[in-house]
Scaffold this active site. Structure first.
Site, mmCIF file in Angstrom:
data_model
loop_
_atom_site.group_PDB
_atom_site.id
_atom_site.type_symbol
_atom_site.label_atom_id
_atom_site.label_comp_id
_atom_site.label_asym_id
_atom_site.label_seq_id
_atom_site.Cartn_x
_atom_site.Cartn_y
_atom_site.Cartn_z
ATOM 1 N N ASN A 8 -97.575 -16.852 -0.327
ATOM 2 C CA ASN A 8 -96.193 -17.160 0.413
ATOM 3 C C ASN A 8 -95.388 -15.964 -0.019
ATOM 4 O OD1 ASN A 8 -93.753 -18.126 1.079
ATOM 5 N ND2 ASN A 8 -93.644 -19.528 -0.706
ATOM 6 N N LYS A 68 -92.463 -15.407 1.225
ATOM 7 C CA LYS A 68 -91.230 -15.830 1.257
ATOM 8 C C LYS A 68 -90.462 -14.822 2.127
ATOM 9 C CE LYS A 68 -91.930 -17.633 -3.366
ATOM 10 N NZ LYS A 68 -91.263 -18.278 -4.659
ATOM 11 N N HIS A 92 -91.743 -26.803 0.495
ATOM 12 C CA HIS A 92 -91.716 -25.901 -1.049
ATOM 13 C C HIS A 92 -90.407 -26.264 -2.003
ATOM 14 C CE1 HIS A 92 -91.277 -22.118 -3.206
ATOM 15 N NE2 HIS A 92 -92.385 -21.854 -2.992
ATOM 16 N N GLU A 148 -88.155 -24.379 -2.850
ATOM 17 C CA GLU A 148 -87.122 -23.550 -2.514
ATOM 18 C C GLU A 148 -86.244 -24.429 -1.336
ATOM 19 O OE1 GLU A 148 -88.887 -19.849 -2.337
ATOM 20 O OE2 GLU A 148 -89.309 -19.849 -4.588
ATOM 21 N N GLU A 176 -96.795 -27.590 -7.490
ATOM 22 C CA GLU A 176 -96.087 -26.454 -7.988
ATOM 23 C C GLU A 176 -95.073 -26.674 -9.041
ATOM 24 O OE1 GLU A 176 -96.396 -22.753 -5.280
ATOM 25 O OE2 GLU A 176 -94.914 -23.973 -4.448
ATOM 26 N N GLY A 225 -92.006 -18.341 -9.912
ATOM 27 C CA GLY A 225 -91.281 -17.047 -9.961
ATOM 28 C C GLY A 225 -90.797 -16.861 -11.507
ATOM 29 N N SER A 238 -96.391 -18.813 -10.787
ATOM 30 C CA SER A 238 -96.870 -17.627 -11.792
ATOM 31 C C SER A 238 -98.393 -17.406 -11.867
ATOM 32 C CB SER A 238 -95.942 -17.479 -12.794
ATOM 33 O OG SER A 238 -94.742 -17.668 -12.587
HETATM 34 C C1 PEP Z 1 -94.225 -19.977 -4.776
HETATM 35 O O1 PEP Z 1 -93.225 -19.823 -4.578
HETATM 36 O O2 PEP Z 1 -95.027 -20.565 -3.973
HETATM 37 C C2 PEP Z 1 -94.759 -19.465 -5.934
HETATM 38 C C3 PEP Z 1 -95.719 -20.105 -6.547
HETATM 39 O O3 PEP Z 1 -94.192 -18.234 -6.531
HETATM 40 P P1 PEP Z 1 -94.932 -17.375 -7.671
HETATM 41 O O4 PEP Z 1 -96.406 -17.310 -7.635
HETATM 42 O O5 PEP Z 1 -93.959 -16.139 -7.470
HETATM 43 O O6 PEP Z 1 -94.378 -18.268 -9.121
#
Ligand code: PEP
Length: 255
Positions: A10, A12, A98, A100, A170, A176, A216
């Site tokens: 992703n 973003k 997601h 976000e 998630e 992040g 992460s």
């Molecule tokens: C995400 O936004 O789906 C995500 C898992 O981000 P990150 O890997 O940066 O934590």
């Protein structure tokens, strides 16, 4: 049942067109490193065409995915992208709900559900995201929150659609932040989600659903996640912006 592993990047709202092309070419050239794991690239909507064309030029088996879409087929929805538009650009997947989108853009389970149904009706495979906040985890509400999101986001899907759908667990506190869930914490929620899918459809259907972990994920923590029985891949944010890291994660799942 052996489920094909799936690692999706992703991106973003990052990169520019030249960098998107460069990253795609680097991943496509090394797709063999992922073994049997399916790779998906989810660039910003503006670069879907470039990324799709770069994948096509290398004839590699990397799939393309959107990061969001509207649930309506067409009409007066300024700034939105329709399911068929993603399909038209060669997308096979679309990330929906997601955290976000849920937090910053007010997407509720009902909205995610409408989008999930629209994606499946159009022939796209939705990657439906769920996950608890830190406050919800610390107050012992992880199971309730995740179960409510799964039930609400996937409500009314016939078994044939449910088994195609990818679910991404998630935890919001891990996205992040560099704070990855332990493999045991992740496995526990993945098992809960699969159990719930079993009650929504049947254990046989639940057994086919791929459940990704996201939050992460990096090459150095992916292997411990990959050996968990209910973790079928990863949804990767930050680490998907570097070919070495993204492929390192894919390799951990592909071995
Ligand atoms: C995400 O936004 O789906 C995500 C898992 O981000 P990150 O890997 O940066 O934590």
């Amino acid at each position: 049942m052996s489920r094909r592993k799936i690692v999706a990047g992703n991106w973003k709202m990052n990169l520019d067109r030249a960098k998107a092309k460069e990253l795609t070419a680097a991943v496509a050239a090394r797709v063999a490193e992922a073994g049997a794991t399916e790779l998906v690239l989810c660039p910003p909507a503006t670069y879907l065409e470039t990324v799709g064309a770069t994948i096509a030029a290398t004839k590699s088996a990397v799939a393309l995915g959107g990061q969001n879409m509207h649930d309506k087929a067409s009409g007066a929805f300024t700034g939105e992208v329709a399911p068929a538009m993603l399909l038209d650009l060669g997308c096979r997947y679309v990330i929906l709900g997601h955290s976000e989108r849920r937090t910053l853009f007010g997407e509720t389970d009902a909205i995610v559900n409408a989008k999930t149904k629209a994606a499946l009706a159009a022939g796209l495979i939705p990657i439906v995201c769920v996950g608890e906040t830190l406050e919800e985890r610390e107050s012992g509400r992880t199971s309730d929150v995740v179960a409510t999101q799964v039930r609400g986001s996937l409500a009314g899907l016939p078994p044939a659609d449910l088994e195609k759908t990818v679910v991404a667990y998630e935890p919001v506190w891990a996205i992040g932040t560099g704070k990855v869930a332990t493999p045991q914490q992740a496995q526990e929620v993945h098992a809960l989600i699969r159990g719930l899918l079993g009650t929504l459809a049947s254990p046989a259907v639940a057994d086919k659903v791929r459940i990704q972990y996201g939050g992460s994920v990096k090459p150095d923590n992916a292997a411990d996640l990959a050996i968990q029985p209910d973790i079928d891949g990863a949804l990767v944010g930050g680490a998907s912006l570097k070919a070495d890291d993204f492929l390192g994660i894919a390799k951990a799942f592909g071995g």
